[in-house]
Design a protein around this motif. Structure first.
Motif, PDB file in Angstrom:
ATOM      1  N   SER A   1       0.828  -1.206   0.000  1.00 24.36           N
ATOM      2  CA  SER A   1       0.000   0.000   0.000  1.00 24.36           C
ATOM      3  C   SER A   1       0.865   1.260   0.000  1.00 24.36           C
TER       4      SER A   1
ATOM      5  N   HIS B   1      -9.566   3.086  -3.275  1.00 22.59           N
ATOM      6  CA  HIS B   1      -9.102   3.023  -1.895  1.00 22.59           C
ATOM      7  C   HIS B   1      -7.667   3.516  -1.864  1.00 22.59           C
ATOM      8  N   SER B   2      -7.249   4.052  -0.724  1.00 24.59           N
ATOM      9  CA  SER B   2      -5.876   4.561  -0.614  1.00 24.59           C
ATOM     10  C   SER B   2      -4.843   3.473  -0.890  1.00 24.59           C
ATOM     11  N   HIS B   3      -5.212   2.209  -0.763  1.00 23.88           N
ATOM     12  CA  HIS B   3      -4.330   1.096  -1.113  1.00 23.88           C
ATOM     13  C   HIS B   3      -3.823   1.216  -2.543  1.00 23.88           C
TER      14      HIS B   3
ATOM     15  N   LEU C   1      -2.636  12.090   2.403  1.00 24.57           N
ATOM     16  CA  LEU C   1      -3.117  12.375   1.042  1.00 24.57           C
ATOM     17  C   LEU C   1      -3.663  13.787   0.936  1.00 24.57           C
TER      18      LEU C   1
ATOM     19  N   LEU D   1     -11.673  12.941   0.339  1.00 24.55           N
ATOM     20  CA  LEU D   1     -10.980  11.885   1.059  1.00 24.55           C
ATOM     21  C   LEU D   1     -11.850  11.441   2.229  1.00 24.55           C
TER      22      LEU D   1
ATOM     23  N   TYR E   1      -3.587   4.188  -4.245  1.00 21.98           N
ATOM     24  CA  TYR E   1      -3.040   5.520  -4.526  1.00 21.98           C
ATOM     25  C   TYR E   1      -1.522   5.431  -4.608  1.00 21.98           C
TER      26      TYR E   1
ATOM     27  N   SER F   1      -3.346   7.774   6.482  1.00 20.44           N
ATOM     28  CA  SER F   1      -3.410   7.879   5.020  1.00 20.44           C
ATOM     29  C   SER F   1      -4.242   9.078   4.581  1.00 20.44           C
ATOM     30  N   GLY F   2      -5.390   9.276   5.205  1.00 22.48           N
ATOM     31  CA  GLY F   2      -6.245  10.392   4.819  1.00 22.48           C
ATOM     32  C   GLY F   2      -5.563  11.730   4.987  1.00 22.48           C
TER      33      GLY F   2
ATOM     34  N   CYS G   1      -9.954   6.303   2.506  1.00 20.79           N
ATOM     35  CA  CYS G   1      -8.797   6.085   3.392  1.00 20.79           C
ATOM     36  C   CYS G   1      -9.339   5.447   4.670  1.00 20.79           C
ATOM     37  N   THR G   2      -9.899   4.277   4.510  1.00 19.03           N
ATOM     38  CA  THR G   2     -10.742   3.676   5.544  1.00 19.03           C
ATOM     39  C   THR G   2     -10.159   2.420   6.166  1.00 19.03           C
TER      40      THR G   2
END
Length: 444
Positions: free
Chosen positions: A65, A187-189, A214, A204, A191, A210-211, A271-272
């Motif tokens: 990630s 998902h941020s995975h 970003l 976001l 990004y 992560s949130g 970003c969960t």
């Protein structure tokens, strides 16, 4: 007659798996060299950066990630394994490539790489019954990934250390209408860098690490950045980042927030967080089950009560990861070496359930049970006492808590500092130029 040596399988060659392998090799009087199963073609786990998302060239899922410019949100002085410091010339907050280089050096100096089976995917782990119904170890079934072909193998081990991580399977929240969103949804995975979002309006979801990261990355390039979350305002974000309540629903182009406001963003990035997943384990047969927080019941968050040779390393969250892995591994090996006697399976299950019940009575949410936060220190100390290894140095906790306090005050500047360890219970903060900012003595 020499006693039989234990054969241990380690699943995963990320930081936790490398830590397990290093210490197994240390106790060569008790253990045969470990067998480390790694599905990818290199060690490092989530610290291996790749531009690819989704699947690799052979159709296997991308595990990492990492995004291109990620820097650690903890300083190297508290990230390091206690017996293997980072290069002191590096800044405190590292680029992800420095962490990967550190893990590669850790493996090289410990002789771990000779024991890693790259491109081996574990498909199944099954307990074996010995004579008179006693525990007889484990059978592992694995697939060897080859160029255009696969081979299947089965092997026997005395113990298993599951070190497969939990930052690979995205958690997608049950937001009404999310599937109808017609913009860019990810998902941020998945990004990697901000350029694809230049000139766009981006929402976001979630203000975890992560949130927030970003939001900082996207603010200079996006037309508008909106951070949707349910906690208090995040301090130190750029003024043009709008913070709003969590999403109430999605209706095609429109996102509706909890305060009734609405927006039509071009992109929605979740970003969960992530889900725990162990497809190679039949949990029910092991006396375990999927829970709101992951998998349980586990004694001390790491041991299957009915199968005390099965260990899960690194499930806990909001911790100092590498020191945490170190403590869990040493506890697990003390159990296997007979240096740490365990209660009965029923007592361990009752202990795990009692800990969960206390947490819930105190107002904790079940899905956050493994977020140790401040409890990580008493947890690590307890493992050290039970297993008879040195506790973590006090300075680790002090720097961790100082970093957390600075991050709460300003997420945009807390990584500008450099820390310097002066001993196990003393440290200081310095500027890049070396000018002292503030000295911190012992914890006395």
């Amino acid at each position: 007659m020499a006693s039989k040596k234990f054969r241990v399988a380690v699943i995963g060659a990320g930081a936790a798996g490398l830590c397990a392998a290093r210490h197994i090799l240390t106790y060569s009087d008790t253990f045969l060299p470990p067998v480390v199963f790694e599905a990818s073609d290199r060690l490092g786990g989530t610290w291996v950066y790749t531009e690819r998302t989704g699947e690799d060239a052979e159709g296997w899922p991308i595990h990492s990630s990492m995004y291109r410019s990620l820097r650690t949100n903890l300083p190297k002085e508290v990230m390091a394994f206690p017996d293997f410091p980072f290069d002191p010339s590096l800044p405190s907050f590292l680029h992800h490539s420095d962490v990967l280089a550190y893990l590669e050096s850790y493996a090289e100096q410990s002789g771990i790489q000779d024991h890693v089976r790259f491109r081996w995917q574990v498909d199944g782990v099954r307990p074996v019954l010995g004579e008179q119904g006693t525990a007889g170890g484990w059978d592992i079934k694995a697939t060897v990934r080859g160029s255009g072909s696969t081979q299947h193998f089965s092997e026997h081990f005395d113990a298993i250390m599951v070190c497969s991580g939990h930052y690979a399977i995205p958690f997608i929240p049950p937001i009404p209408g999310l599937d109808s969103f017609q913009g860019c949804l990810l998902h941020s995975h998945s990004y990697r860098h901000p350029e694809p979002f230049a000139g766009l309006t981006v929402v976001l979801v979630g203000a975890g690490a992560s949130g927030v990261d970003l939001a900082l990355q996207l603010s200079p390039v996006a037309a508008r950045v909106v951070l949707s979350h349910q906690g208090p305002p995040v301090c130190g974000l750029p003024e043009d980042v709008l913070q709003v309540p969590r999403i109430l629903k999605v209706a095609k182009e429109t996102v509706v927030f909890g305060d009734g406001s609405a927006l039509q963003p071009d992109a929605l990035i979740l970003c969960t967080g992530y889900r725990y997943r162990f497809p190679f384990l039949a949990l029910a047969q092991l006396g375990l089950q999927e829970t709101d927080y992951g998998v349980g019941p586990l004694y001390r968050h790491l041991l299957a009560p009915r199968h005390p040779s099965l260990f899960f390393i690194g499930l806990c969250q909001q911790i100092c990861p590498f020191p945490h892995f170190h403590c869990q591994v040493l506890f697990a090996l003390a159990v296997l070496r007979g240096r740490c006697l365990l209660p009965s399976a029923a007592e361990m299950e009752a202990d795990a359930q009692g800990q969960l019940d206390r947490y819930l009575r105190e107002g904790g949410l079940a899905q956050h049970f493994l977020r140790l936060k401040a409890q990580q220190w008493s947890y690590a100390e307890e493992l050290a006492q039970l297993a008879g290894f040195p506790p973590l140095p006090p300075a680790v906790r002090e720097i961790y808590e100082a970093t957390r306090a600075r991050r709460l005050r300003n997420v945009g500047t807390y990584r500008d500092l450099t820390y310097r360890l002066l001993g196990p219970d003393a440290w200081e903060e310095v500027r890049d130029s070396g000018r002292d900012l503030e000295g911190n003595g012992s914890a006395e």
